[in-house]
Design an enzyme around this catalytic site. Structure first.
Site, PDB file in Angstrom:
ATOM      1  N   CYS A 175      -0.290  64.463  40.920  1.00  0.00           N
ATOM      2  CA  CYS A 175       0.605  65.623  40.831  1.00  0.00           C
ATOM      3  C   CYS A 175       0.075  66.731  41.735  1.00  0.00           C
ATOM      4  CB  CYS A 175       0.619  66.108  39.376  1.00  0.00           C
ATOM      5  SG  CYS A 175       1.387  67.727  39.096  1.00  0.00           S
ATOM      6  N   CYS A 224       1.580  62.338  38.740  1.00  0.00           N
ATOM      7  CA  CYS A 224       2.977  62.743  38.946  1.00  0.00           C
ATOM      8  C   CYS A 224       3.961  61.831  38.227  1.00  0.00           C
ATOM      9  CB  CYS A 224       3.276  62.733  40.445  1.00  0.00           C
ATOM     10  SG  CYS A 224       4.989  63.169  40.848  1.00  0.00           S
ATOM     11  N   LYS A 247       8.937  47.895  43.754  1.00  0.00           N
ATOM     12  CA  LYS A 247       8.645  48.676  42.549  1.00  0.00           C
ATOM     13  C   LYS A 247       7.312  49.377  42.753  1.00  0.00           C
ATOM     14  CE  LYS A 247       7.909  46.449  38.668  1.00  0.00           C
ATOM     15  NZ  LYS A 247       8.203  45.742  37.416  1.00  0.00           N
ATOM     16  N   CYS A 289       7.375  63.093  38.560  1.00  0.00           N
ATOM     17  CA  CYS A 289       8.631  63.671  39.076  1.00  0.00           C
ATOM     18  C   CYS A 289       9.059  63.041  40.399  1.00  0.00           C
ATOM     19  CB  CYS A 289       8.508  65.190  39.234  1.00  0.00           C
ATOM     20  SG  CYS A 289       7.604  65.739  40.712  1.00  0.00           S
TER      21      CYS A 289
HETATM   22  S1  FES Z   1       4.780  65.801  38.113  1.00  0.00           S
HETATM   23 FE1  FES Z   1       5.316  65.390  40.187  1.00  0.00          FE
HETATM   24  S2  FES Z   1       4.246  66.910  41.304  1.00  0.00           S
HETATM   25 FE2  FES Z   1       3.727  67.316  39.224  1.00  0.00          FE
END
Ligand code: FES
Ligand code: FES
Lengths: 89, 89
Positions: free
Chosen positions: A67, A56, A38, A58
């Protein structure tokens, strides 16, 4: 690239397999720290260096847990709407 | 539920469609704030109430942007390895 490129076919295949598996299974993290059960990161907020730091969410950043703007490409390619968490001092 | 339930069939179908689309397209956020082009959240670290606050990075939390532990179910169901960002005062 030509088919006779000396670059072995398997180069990059692990990453491809991870992406394919993450996508087909509904996973959201194709590549980051797959050796960890995790992926949890700690931020000591008192040690934040800048007035604004983007983290980040994503799972596509080359500077994870920070990010790097990769969410823009991810959103464009998939129709998604994800973005970072902004920490403000 | 019986097929003759009065609950309309379309109830929940938007969420199902969003999930199916997010998954098939490679998106990672099935449901959260889909009315927003990009979901960005701000944290004023000086206003953090607790010594430790967990922020969601799995896009499955019922208390997003906070983590509610939903990453555990997500990881178990998909074989993924995602987890929260922990902010420590
Ligand atoms: S939220 Fe992942 S690179 Fe910006
Ligand atoms: S609920 Fe999403 S990371 Fe914990």
């Amino acid at each position: 690239k030509s088919p006779s490129s000396k670059k072995p076919l398997r180069s990059g295949s692990a990453a491809f397999t991870a992406r394919a598996e993450a996508s087909s299974s509904g996973g959201i993290n194709p590549e980051i720290r797959k050796d960890e059960a995790k992926v949890v990161d700690n931020v000591l907020v008192a040690e934040l260096a800048k007035p604004l730091t983007a983290y980040c969410r994503c799972w596509r950043s080359g500077t994870f847990p920070l990010c790097d703007g990769s969410h823009v490409k991810h959103n464009k390619e998939t129709g998604d709407n994800v973005g970072p968490l902004l920490l403000k001092k």
